[in-house]
Design a protein around this motif. Structure first.
Motif, PDB file in Angstrom:
ATOM      1  N   ILE A  60      37.084   7.779  65.048  1.00 55.82           N
ATOM      2  CA  ILE A  60      37.271   7.677  66.051  1.00 55.82           C
ATOM      3  C   ILE A  60      37.723   6.104  65.803  1.00 55.82           C
ATOM      4  O   ILE A  60      36.815   5.567  65.093  1.00 55.82           O
ATOM      5  CB  ILE A  60      34.977   6.945  66.257  1.00 55.82           C
ATOM      6  CG1 ILE A  60      35.980   9.223  66.594  1.00 55.82           C
ATOM      7  CG2 ILE A  60      34.950   6.808  66.818  1.00 55.82           C
ATOM      8  CD1 ILE A  60      33.827   9.277  65.953  1.00 55.82           C
ATOM      9  N   LYS A  62      36.301   2.401  66.401  1.00 57.16           N
ATOM     10  CA  LYS A  62      35.322   1.588  66.992  1.00 57.16           C
ATOM     11  C   LYS A  62      35.202   0.200  66.906  1.00 57.16           C
ATOM     12  O   LYS A  62      35.740  -0.467  65.199  1.00 57.16           O
ATOM     13  CB  LYS A  62      34.072   2.182  66.666  1.00 57.16           C
ATOM     14  CG  LYS A  62      32.356   1.502  67.673  1.00 57.16           C
ATOM     15  CD  LYS A  62      31.103   2.439  67.381  1.00 57.16           C
ATOM     16  CE  LYS A  62      30.207   1.807  67.834  1.00 57.16           C
ATOM     17  NZ  LYS A  62      30.747   1.147  69.222  1.00 57.16           N
ATOM     18  N   SER A  63      34.998  -0.725  67.855  1.00 56.56           N
ATOM     19  CA  SER A  63      35.159  -2.000  66.918  1.00 56.56           C
ATOM     20  C   SER A  63      36.563  -3.036  66.882  1.00 56.56           C
ATOM     21  O   SER A  63      37.333  -2.770  67.373  1.00 56.56           O
ATOM     22  CB  SER A  63      34.104  -2.786  66.218  1.00 56.56           C
ATOM     23  OG  SER A  63      33.862  -3.982  66.076  1.00 56.56           O
ATOM     24  N   TRP A  66      38.772   2.375  61.952  1.00 57.51           N
ATOM     25  CA  TRP A  66      38.467   3.654  62.159  1.00 57.51           C
ATOM     26  C   TRP A  66      37.095   4.432  61.832  1.00 57.51           C
ATOM     27  O   TRP A  66      37.471   3.731  60.104  1.00 57.51           O
ATOM     28  CB  TRP A  66      39.963   4.036  61.852  1.00 57.51           C
ATOM     29  CG  TRP A  66      41.168   3.575  62.488  1.00 57.51           C
ATOM     30  CD1 TRP A  66      41.812   2.191  62.906  1.00 57.51           C
ATOM     31  CD2 TRP A  66      40.971   4.646  63.689  1.00 57.51           C
ATOM     32  NE1 TRP A  66      42.899   2.809  63.588  1.00 57.51           N
ATOM     33  CE2 TRP A  66      42.493   3.960  64.154  1.00 57.51           C
ATOM     34  CE3 TRP A  66      40.695   5.391  64.174  1.00 57.51           C
ATOM     35  CZ2 TRP A  66      43.050   4.708  65.124  1.00 57.51           C
ATOM     36  CZ3 TRP A  66      41.363   6.130  65.224  1.00 57.51           C
ATOM     37  CH2 TRP A  66      42.754   5.625  65.936  1.00 57.51           C
ATOM     38  N   TYR A  67      36.887   4.948  61.843  1.00 57.84           N
ATOM     39  CA  TYR A  67      35.747   6.330  61.428  1.00 57.84           C
ATOM     40  C   TYR A  67      36.270   7.623  61.212  1.00 57.84           C
ATOM     41  O   TYR A  67      37.303   8.184  62.543  1.00 57.84           O
ATOM     42  CB  TYR A  67      34.407   6.349  61.798  1.00 57.84           C
ATOM     43  CG  TYR A  67      33.916   4.431  61.840  1.00 57.84           C
ATOM     44  CD1 TYR A  67      32.625   4.163  61.126  1.00 57.84           C
ATOM     45  CD2 TYR A  67      34.465   3.381  62.926  1.00 57.84           C
ATOM     46  CE1 TYR A  67      32.082   3.131  60.386  1.00 57.84           C
ATOM     47  CE2 TYR A  67      33.770   2.268  62.693  1.00 57.84           C
ATOM     48  CZ  TYR A  67      32.763   2.467  61.858  1.00 57.84           C
ATOM     49  OH  TYR A  67      32.631   0.716  61.215  1.00 57.84           O
ATOM     50  N   LYS A  82      33.912   5.251  56.952  1.00 49.47           N
ATOM     51  CA  LYS A  82      34.352   4.155  57.717  1.00 49.47           C
ATOM     52  C   LYS A  82      35.680   4.294  56.978  1.00 49.47           C
ATOM     53  O   LYS A  82      35.673   4.801  55.539  1.00 49.47           O
ATOM     54  CB  LYS A  82      34.381   2.628  57.030  1.00 49.47           C
ATOM     55  CG  LYS A  82      34.403   2.561  57.628  1.00 49.47           C
ATOM     56  CD  LYS A  82      34.288   0.659  57.411  1.00 49.47           C
ATOM     57  CE  LYS A  82      34.416  -0.883  58.063  1.00 49.47           C
ATOM     58  NZ  LYS A  82      33.644  -1.998  57.555  1.00 49.47           N
ATOM     59  N   LYS A 107      27.331  11.415  73.215  1.00 51.57           N
ATOM     60  CA  LYS A 107      28.091  10.274  72.432  1.00 51.57           C
ATOM     61  C   LYS A 107      27.672  10.044  71.755  1.00 51.57           C
ATOM     62  O   LYS A 107      26.958   9.668  70.856  1.00 51.57           O
ATOM     63  CB  LYS A 107      28.983   9.497  73.097  1.00 51.57           C
ATOM     64  CG  LYS A 107      30.243   9.512  74.629  1.00 51.57           C
ATOM     65  CD  LYS A 107      30.832   8.320  74.757  1.00 51.57           C
ATOM     66  CE  LYS A 107      31.926   9.015  75.939  1.00 51.57           C
ATOM     67  NZ  LYS A 107      32.954   8.179  75.658  1.00 51.57           N
ATOM     68  N   THR A 109      27.456   8.471  68.204  1.00 50.52           N
ATOM     69  CA  THR A 109      27.336   6.446  67.721  1.00 50.52           C
ATOM     70  C   THR A 109      27.354   6.384  66.654  1.00 50.52           C
ATOM     71  O   THR A 109      26.422   6.895  65.424  1.00 50.52           O
ATOM     72  CB  THR A 109      26.391   5.643  68.228  1.00 50.52           C
ATOM     73  OG1 THR A 109      24.610   6.075  68.168  1.00 50.52           O
ATOM     74  CG2 THR A 109      25.849   6.301  70.181  1.00 50.52           C
TER      75      THR A 109
END
Length: 193
Positions: A60, A62-63, A66-67, A82, A107, A109
């Motif tokens: 994923i 996000k901002s 990557w995670y 992370k 989803k 979070t």
């Protein structure tokens, strides 16, 4: 019009030519597609690393980070990891069956840290970075100084503000301003000799 033009590129390396990020991403992608468990050292916010064995579900973005989202056997629950904190990744020979919860109804979070509302003043010299990082929340005065009010994670707040050097000043809250002054005084003590 050019058909099949090479219209996008994602470069995981930083300006120091570090290719480890791309290799890590490729290995995790392979693990997700082949349903193979992975093992790695993970460095969480509270300090030292722990060895984790994870059933990877998805990657994923996000901002700006990557995670990896997956089922952690150590915590016996789904977690976000992370990628920059993952070291010594190993693809294990064991495969796993996807669980129903692998595709959550809601989803997933990424857990938010405690946030502090901060009012900052930046000199015009920092404008390029301020506009990059705060986009449309920036106010400007007649002298060109920039003002931002933003919620920041408590744990990384000081290091982030210090990354601006002498181009930033904390205006509010007062207790954060005092705390930064104390930290800067202690830092200056280290450079007296």
């Amino acid at each position: 019009r050019v058909q099949g033009a090479n219209w996008i590129e994602v470069d995981f390396s930083d300006w120091h030519k570090n290719t480890a990020g791309a290799e890590l991403f490729d290995e995790l992608k392979r693990a997700v597609f082949s349903c193979r468990r992975v093992s790695f050292s993970y460095f969480a916010g509270e300090g030292g690393g722990t060895v984790r064995t994870v059933e990877p579900v998805k990657l994923i973005f996000k901002s700006k980070d990557w995670y990896l989202y997956g089922f952690c056997l150590l915590r016996n629950d789904y977690r976000f990891f992370k990628l920059t904190r993952i070291k010594d990744l190993t693809l294990l020979p064991e495969t796993f069956l996807r669980r129903k919860a692998d595709v959550p109804e809601l989803k997933p979070t990424i857990q938010q840290e405690r946030l502090i509302s901060v009012r900052l003043k930046f000199s015009p010299a920092a404008a390029f970075r301020v506009y990059d990082e705060f986009t449309d929340t920036v106010e400007k005065d007649a002298q060109g100084s920039l003002y931002v009010t933003v919620d920041m994670p408590e744990r990384t707040l000081y290091s982030y503000i210090l990354s601006y050097g002498d181009t930033v000043e904390i205006l509010e809250p007062d207790e954060l301003r005092r705390s930064m002054k104390e930290k800067l005084t202690r830092m200056a003590e280290k450079y007296k000799t």
